[in-house]
Design an enzyme around this catalytic site. Structure first.
Site, PDB file in Angstrom:
ATOM      1  N   SER A   1      -9.425  28.472   6.442  1.00  0.00           N
ATOM      2  CA  SER A   1      -8.942  29.096   7.668  1.00  0.00           C
ATOM      3  C   SER A   1     -10.081  29.188   8.668  1.00  0.00           C
ATOM      4  CB  SER A   1      -8.420  30.507   7.375  1.00  0.00           C
ATOM      5  OG  SER A   1      -8.084  31.180   8.585  1.00  0.00           O
TER       6      SER A   1
ATOM      7  N   TYR B   1     -10.217  38.963   4.114  1.00  0.00           N
ATOM      8  CA  TYR B   1      -9.624  37.624   4.130  1.00  0.00           C
ATOM      9  C   TYR B   1     -10.633  36.601   4.639  1.00  0.00           C
ATOM     10  CZ  TYR B   1      -6.605  33.800   5.825  1.00  0.00           C
ATOM     11  OH  TYR B   1      -6.037  32.572   6.084  1.00  0.00           O
TER      12      TYR B   1
END
Length: 262
Positions: A146, A157
Site C-alpha cells: 500500500s 496498518y
C-alpha cells in the site's frame, strides 16, 4: 483494456490468490483464470466458493482458511499442490486497515490486530509457498502492499505494509538464485464495490467516521490525479508483475496511486 490480448498469459500456470473473496483479490483471481491460469481462490469468507464459481469454464478451486495463522497458510499451499500438482505464482492480497484513527487513540489490542491482518498473512504465505516453488524450479510472488506507508490515521496498518515492502525486497535478494522473483504493488485509494465483509466488524464510531473522511481527503489530495483508482487499474499491474512479461523485475515495489509514492 480488454483481456482478449492476454487470453493465454497464464496458460500452464498455477496461481494461488489470497483475499480472493472481494475487492482487488477477487478481480485478480477471476482475471487470472480468464487468462488461462489454474487458480486457487483463498479467503476465510463463507461465500468464497460462489465467487470462484463465477468464472465459467475455468480450472479453479476455492479454499477457506485463516491466513492470520501459519497453519492456515500452510494448509492453503498444500491444497493447491494436491488440487493442481504444484504452485507457480502466489499473489498475497490479504490485508486492509481495520480502523482509522489518530495513533494516540489506538488501543494496544487494536495495534496488534492491524499487524495480524496486514503483515502476518503475507509473511506466513511467503514462507509456506517456498517448498512448492523450489520444487517447480522457480516462480513468482506478488505482494499487495500500500502507498499508505505514508498517510494519516493508519499508523499500525502503515507499519504492517512497510513490513510487506521489506519482505519483498529482502526475499527477492535471497531467492533470486532459485529463479524466484518477489515483487509488489503499492495501491493507493481504490474505488470498489461495497464490501460484503466490513473492514471493522465492530462498526465505526462517529469519531471514526470523521477520521475516515480526513483519510479520504488526504489520499485524494496526495494523488497527482486527485482521485481514487479503479479495481481494473489495480488488477492490471498485479497481473503484469505476476506474468512472464516482468521476468527481469524483482525486488521492486510499484506504486499504483496516481503519482503518490507513499
Amino acid at each position: 483494456m480488454s483481456t482478449a490480448c492476454f487470453a493465454n498469459r497464464f496458460a500452464g500456470k498455477v496461481l494461488v490468490v489470497t483475499g480472493a473473496a472481494q475487492g482487488i483479490g477477487r478481480a485478480v483471481a477471476q482475471r487470472a483464470a480468464d487468462e488461462g491460469g489454474k487458480v486457487l481462490f483463498v479467503d476465510r469468507a463463507a461465500f468464497l466458493a460462489d465467487v470462484a464459481a463465477e468464472v465459467a469454464g475455468a480450472d479453479v478451486a476455492a479454499f477457506n482458511t485463516d491466513l492470520e495463522t501459519c497453519e492456515g497458510a500452510a494448509a492453503a499451499m498444500r491444497f493447491a499442490k494436491e488440487k493442481f500438482g504444484g504452485i507457480d505464482i502466489l499473489i498475497n492480497n490479504v490485508g486492509g486497515a481495520i480502523r482509522m484513527r489518530p495513533y494516540s487513540e489506538f488501543e494496544p489490542k487494536q495495534i496488534d490486530a492491524e499487524i495480524r491482518r496486514s503483515l502476518m498473512p503475507t509473511l506466513y504465505c511467503c514462507h509456506s509457498v517456498l517448498p512448492y516453488l523450489f520444487e517447480r524450479g522457480g516462480g513468482t510472488i506478488v505482494n499487495v502492499s500500500s502507498n499508505a506507508t505514508r498517510g494519516i490515521h493508519r499508523v499500525p496498518y502503515s507499519a504492517a505494509k512497510g513490513g510487506v515492502n521489506a519482505i519483498t525486497q529482502s526475499l527477492a535478494m535471497e531467492l533470486a538464485e532459485h529463479n524466484i522473483r518477489v515483487v509488489a504493488t503499492a495501491p493507493g485509494g481504490t474505488d470498489a464495490a461495497l464490501r460484503r465483509i466490513p473492514r471493522n466488524a465492530a462498526g465505526d464510531t462517529a469519531a471514526e467516521h470523521g477520521w475516515m473522511a480526513e483519510v479520504v481527503q488526504q489520499v485524494k489530495h496526495s494523488s497527482f490525479m486527485k482521485r481514487y483508482g479503479t479495481i481494473d487499474e489495480q488488477t492490471a499491474p498485479i497481473l503484469f508483475l505476476a506474468s512472464d512479461e516482468a521476468s527481469y523485475i524483482t525486488g521492486s515495489v510499484l506504486p499504483v496511486a496516481g503519482g503518490d509514492l507513499g
